[in-house]
Design an enzyme around this catalytic site. Structure first.
Site, PDB file in Angstrom:
ATOM      1  NE  ARG A 157      -4.279  -1.392   0.057  1.00  0.00           N
ATOM      2  CZ  ARG A 157      -4.452  -2.453  -0.711  1.00  0.00           C
ATOM      3  NH1 ARG A 157      -3.471  -2.842  -1.519  1.00  0.00           N
ATOM      4  NH2 ARG A 157      -5.589  -3.130  -0.677  1.00  0.00           N
ATOM      5  CD  GLU A 170      -2.876   3.709  -5.149  1.00  0.00           C
ATOM      6  OE1 GLU A 170      -3.878   3.029  -5.484  1.00  0.00           O
ATOM      7  OE2 GLU A 170      -1.845   3.178  -4.708  1.00  0.00           O
ATOM      8  CG  HIS A 210      -3.083  -0.152  -6.975  1.00  0.00           C
ATOM      9  ND1 HIS A 210      -3.575   0.418  -5.826  1.00  0.00           N
ATOM     10  CD2 HIS A 210      -2.959  -1.480  -6.698  1.00  0.00           C
ATOM     11  CE1 HIS A 210      -3.749  -0.507  -4.894  1.00  0.00           C
ATOM     12  NE2 HIS A 210      -3.376  -1.672  -5.402  1.00  0.00           N
TER      13      HIS A 210
END
Length: 324
Positions: free
Chosen positions: A237, A266, A284
Site C-alpha cells: 500500500r 491514488e 496499481h
C-alpha cells in the site's frame, strides 16, 4: 422476499445477472446522474454491498440499517472501518489467495524493470537516442545471485521469494511478525529484523498490509539504512512508504532506484516521481489481469451469496460477528 444487493463499484453484467437469480440488485449508472447520490439513495435498502475502492465506515454507512455484509473484491481491507463493522455486526469479506501469483509476477516485473532500467531505456530508445553502442551510464545491475529482502512473508511474499530463489538463485531474507520455518527449510530463507534486512538486501520488496503500525514503515531513517546500490519495490500500500522521503532518497542517490505500483494518493496524476528516471511507476495493477480479476469477482460473489443466504462466507475477515 428477496434481499437487496447494492454494487459500490463497477461490476460486470455477468455478475449482476448471477446476483439477480437470488437477490434484488442495484447497480448505480453514470447515465442516470451522480453515482454517489444513487449509492446513498439505495443504501437504506441494501442487505449486502459488493465492490472495491470505496471508503466505508461510520460516516458512509450510518443510513444502512439493513446491512449484513460487505463483500470486497480485494485482498486489502484498509478502506473499511473494521471496528465499526464489528460494532454493527456487519460481516466483511475479501478475496485472498486468488491474486497471489499474479501480484508476485508484477512484483518481479518491477524488480527486473528497475534493475535493468527497462522503462527508462525503452523511452530513450523510442526518443531516437540509440545512435551507438550504449555506454556505462546506461548500464543496469544484475538480478541473479543478489540478495532479496521480503518485508512481510505472507502468501504473496513467499511467491516472490520462490521466484527469486528458484529462478534467479537469490539468497532470501525476510522480516515480519513471525518466523516461517517451512520457508526457511524450503529455500533457505533467513529471518532478520527490519533494520538488518534493509542493510543487507540488494532488493527490498514490501508486501505488508497497511495498518497504524506499518504506515510510513519506510521513511528517511530506513532508506538511509539501505545500500546505495539497493532497489525498493512497493506492491503493498502506498502509505507504507513515506513518499516525500523516498523522492528525496531517489533524487540524492541514497538508493539506486524504486519500482512502485502503489502511492500515498491514488489515482496519481502528478508527482515528482514521474520526473525521476530511477523510479518505475505503475498504476496499481498488481492483480490487473483478466484471469485474476475474474477469479476475484467469482470469489466475492460466492462470499456475498453465502452471507446473505445464511451460510458462513469462505473469506470472513471478522469472524467474531458470525452468528451462525
Amino acid at each position: 422476499m428477496k434481499k437487496t444487493v447494492l454494487a459500490f463499484s463497477r461490476v460486470s453484467p455477468e455478475m449482476a445477472e448471477r446476483l439477480q437469480q437470488d437477490f434484488n440488485v442495484i447497480v448505480p449508472n453514470p447515465k442516470l446522474g451522480d453515482m454517489n447520490a444513487q449509492f446513498n439513495d439505495a443504501l437504506p435498502h441494501a442487505h449486502g454491498l459488493i465492490g472495491a475502492g470505496r471508503t466505508l465506515g461510520r460516516e458512509q454507512l450510518h443510513s444502512a440499517a439493513k446491512l449484513e455484509v460487505v463483500s470486497s473484491i480485494s485482498v486489502g481491507y484498509d478502506n473499511y472501518e473494521l471496528g465499526y463493522f464489528n460494532e454493527r455486526g456487519i460481516m466483511l469479506t475479501n478475496t485472498p489467495d486468488v491474486l497471489t501469483e499474479s501480484t508476485a509476477d508484477l512484483a518481479f516485473a518491477l524488480l527486473m524493470s528497475s534493475a535493468r532500467r527497462v522503462a527508462e531505456l525503452d523511452a530513450w530508445t523510442k526518443a531516437g537516442q540509440w545512435k551507438r553502442t550504449v555506454e556505462a551510464s546506461h548500464f543496469g545491475t544484475d538480478v541473479h545471485g543478489k540478495t532479496l529482502g521480503i518485508v512481510g512473508m505472507g502468501n504473496i511474499g513467499a511467491a516472490i521469494a520462490r521466484r527469486g530463489h528458484f529462478g534467479f538463485n537469490m539468497p532470501i531474507l525476510y522480516s515480519g511478525n513471525s518466523r516461517k520455518t517451512s520457508l526457511e527449510q524450503e529455500m533457505g530463507a533467513q529471518y532478520r529484523s527490519l533494520d538488518q534486512l534493509l542493510a543487507e538486501s540488494d532488493f527490498v520488496c514490501l508486501v505488508v498490509p497497511l495498518s497504524e503500525k506499518t504506515k510510513h514503515l519506510i521513511s528517511t531513517r530506513e532508506l538511509a539504512l539501505m545500500k546505495s546500490s539497493a532497489i525498493l519495490i512497493n506492491i503493498s500500500r502506498g502509505p507504507v512508504v513515506d513518499e516525500p522521503a523516498l523522492i528525496e532518497a531517489l533524487q540524492q542517490g541514497t538508493i539506486r532506484g524504486a519500482g512502485l505500483d502503489v502511492y500515498e494518493k491514488e489515482p496519481l496524476a502528478e508527482s515528482p516521481l514521474f520526473q525521476l528516471s530511477n523510479a518505475v511507476t505503475l498504476p496499481h495493477i498488481g492483480s490487473a489481469t483478466h484471469e485474476t480479476r475474474q477469479a476475484m469477482a467469482d470469489r466475492a460473489y460466492a462470499n456475498l451469496r453465502s452471507a446473505l443466504l445464511g451460510e458462513r462466507p469462505q473469506d470472513l475477515v471478522n469472524p467474531q460477528v458470525w452468528k451462525g
